[in-house]
Motif scaffolding. Structure first.
Motif, PDB file in Angstrom:
ATOM      1  N   MET A   1      -5.449  -3.473 -11.466  1.00  0.00           N
ATOM      2  CA  MET A   1      -4.723  -2.221 -11.343  1.00  0.00           C
ATOM      3  C   MET A   1      -3.231  -2.505 -11.504  1.00  0.00           C
ATOM      4  N   PRO A   2      -2.530  -1.748 -12.337  1.00  0.00           N
ATOM      5  CA  PRO A   2      -1.106  -2.002 -12.537  1.00  0.00           C
ATOM      6  C   PRO A   2      -0.310  -1.721 -11.264  1.00  0.00           C
ATOM      7  N   PRO A   3       0.907  -2.252 -11.203  1.00  0.00           N
ATOM      8  CA  PRO A   3       1.732  -2.002 -10.020  1.00  0.00           C
ATOM      9  C   PRO A   3       1.961  -0.505  -9.826  1.00  0.00           C
ATOM     10  N   THR A   4       2.143  -0.116  -8.607  1.00  0.00           N
ATOM     11  CA  THR A   4       2.314   1.286  -8.263  1.00  0.00           C
ATOM     12  C   THR A   4       3.779   1.596  -8.006  1.00  0.00           C
ATOM     13  N   PRO A   5       4.332   2.613  -8.682  1.00  0.00           N
ATOM     14  CA  PRO A   5       5.699   3.015  -8.353  1.00  0.00           C
ATOM     15  C   PRO A   5       5.809   3.331  -6.858  1.00  0.00           C
ATOM     16  N   GLY A   6       6.898   2.879  -6.279  1.00  0.00           N
ATOM     17  CA  GLY A   6       7.116   3.046  -4.844  1.00  0.00           C
ATOM     18  C   GLY A   6       6.783   1.795  -4.049  1.00  0.00           C
ATOM     19  N   SER A   7       5.958   0.910  -4.607  1.00  0.00           N
ATOM     20  CA  SER A   7       5.630  -0.331  -3.894  1.00  0.00           C
ATOM     21  C   SER A   7       6.733  -1.368  -4.105  1.00  0.00           C
ATOM     22  N   LYS A   8       6.738  -2.377  -3.276  1.00  0.00           N
ATOM     23  CA  LYS A   8       7.737  -3.440  -3.356  1.00  0.00           C
ATOM     24  C   LYS A   8       7.219  -4.568  -4.247  1.00  0.00           C
TER      25      LYS A   8
END
Length: 163
Positions: A1-8
């Motif tokens: 799963m690609p990185p999620t906007p809002g995560s660090k």
């Protein structure tokens, strides 16, 4: 799963392709926003996108970092072919691809726009003109600048290329 906007950004150790010095993934955005470009030198989408990466440098204060899934020598040759010079910092994420794994990267290229301090602002996968220009606009918005056009309509590169 690609990185999620809002995560660090996760912690992971990379090696600078030019010096071999270790670099922490999470520390890359400490000084200001950064665009991570996760890539492999044998990826068809990267062949289109790689030479365009320095165009994002028109965004004031945006650092450009290529996270290369190749060894240091292949990474240096790829950087030279793309014409990155001093505009793009290349770091090595060779097998077993710990940084790419920590980021959740599924395809190359993957673009990850990171705000100063390490929060992910936007993500793009593969090469598509519209996505590259959208990411440039989002990067410019982070610093209150006018967005550059990374890939103009009718430019030499295709509008889309699978990875």
């Amino acid at each position: 799963m690609p990185p999620t906007p809002g995560s660090k950004l996760p912690a992971a150790t990379l090696l600078d392709a030019a010096t071999g010095a270790p670099s922490d993934l999470a520390a890359l955005a400490a000084e200001g926003p950064v665009l991570l470009f996760v890539t492999r030198d044998d990826c068809p989408g990267t062949a289109v996108a790689g030479p365009l990466l320095p165009r994002f440098g028109a965004v004031p204060g945006l650092s450009l970092v290529a996270v290369c899934q190749d060894d240091a020598e292949r990474t240096r040759r790829f950087a030279e072919r793309c014409g990155w010079g001093g505009a793009v910092r290349a770091v090595v994420d060779d097998a077993p691809y710990s940084a790419s794994d920590a980021l959740g990267v599924r395809v190359t290229p993957t673009w990850i726009l990171v705000e100063q301090g390490g929060r992910i602002a936007a993500v793009g996968e593969g090469w598509a003109r519209a996505d590259a220009n959208r990411l440039a606009a989002e990067a410019a918005a982070l610093v209150g600048a006018a967005p550059p056009v990374v890939s103009p309509e009718g430019g030499a590169e295709p509008a889309w290329r699978p990875g």
